[in-house]
Design an enzyme around this catalytic site. Structure first.
Site, PDB file in Angstrom:
ATOM      1  CG  HIS A 166      -1.809   1.147   1.406  1.00 28.62           C
ATOM      2  ND1 HIS A 166      -3.183   1.057   1.398  1.00 28.62           N
ATOM      3  CD2 HIS A 166      -1.529   2.463   1.609  1.00 28.62           C
ATOM      4  CE1 HIS A 166      -3.702   2.265   1.575  1.00 28.62           C
ATOM      5  NE2 HIS A 166      -2.719   3.134   1.720  1.00 28.62           N
ATOM      6  CD  GLU A 167       1.748   3.317   3.698  1.00 25.72           C
ATOM      7  OE1 GLU A 167       1.931   4.494   3.298  1.00 25.72           O
ATOM      8  OE2 GLU A 167       0.665   2.948   4.174  1.00 25.72           O
TER       9      GLU A 167
HETATM   10 ZN   LIG Z   1      -2.629   5.184   2.072  1.00 26.59          ZN
END
Ligand SMILES: [Zn+2]
Length: 176
Positions: free
Chosen positions: A136-137
């Site tokens: 996600h990051e």
């Molecule tokens: Zn995020």
């Protein structure tokens, strides 16, 4: 310094972040800002893009360590994935898209390398929540948001809510 978290509609979230020299003052500042901002919000992970720094850095708060005092943010500078394995399909949220949680397909296990502030390359392997957070990051550093990865049908259902978040941002753009 604690920074404002950029919300959906802010065009910085769609930009591709640049690599940064880990030993530079810029990298130190980005890491410190991330740590200051994440702490206040008591959240799990944060990417530099989300606080307006277009450098390839994110941090993960190791929430699996029970004693909060022993938790030190894990710092990933210039991260690169080396391996993906399996699949998970779990609910995800994002500080830049408040109050929206949707299931997203991710690899179940990942191996990645990243530099620390001394410039040393370290390798990390993890599964489940860690693997999801890292993916996600890292997506943030490429201008990708988790809502890009949900089905067109779900996105359509969320259209109103997403538009509302975007319209609260100064440089709001339509979300479709
Ligand atoms: Zn995020």
């Amino acid at each position: 310094m604690k920074k404002k978290i950029r919300l959906l509609g802010d065009e910085v979230l769609r930009k591709i972040a640049e690599p940064v020299s880990p030993e530079s003052d810029v990298a130190k500042k980005v890491v410190q800002d991330l740590i200051d901002t994440l702490k206040v919000n008591e959240e799990f992970a944060l990417a530099a893009t989300q606080i307006g720094h277009l450098h390839r850095v994110f941090i993960i708060n190791p929430i699996w360590i029970e004693d909060e005092k022993k938790r030190k943010p894990m710092i990933f500078i210039n991260p690169e994935f080396l391996e993906f394995e399996g699949e998970q399909y779990e609910l995800e949220g994002c500080l830049s898209i408040p109050e929206i949680f949707e299931k997203v397909k991710r690899a179940y296990k990942v191996k990645l390398k990243a530099q620390d502030l001394s410039g040393t390359w370290r390798t990390y392997s993890g599964k489940g929540l860690f693997a999801r957070a890292a993916q996600h990051e890292n997506d943030h550093l490429d201008g990708i948001l988790f809502i890009d990865k949900i089905s067109p049908f779900r996105r359509k259902l969320l259209h109103g809510k997403l538009k509302k978040i975007s319209s609260t941002t100064k440089d709001g753009v339509n979300v479709g």
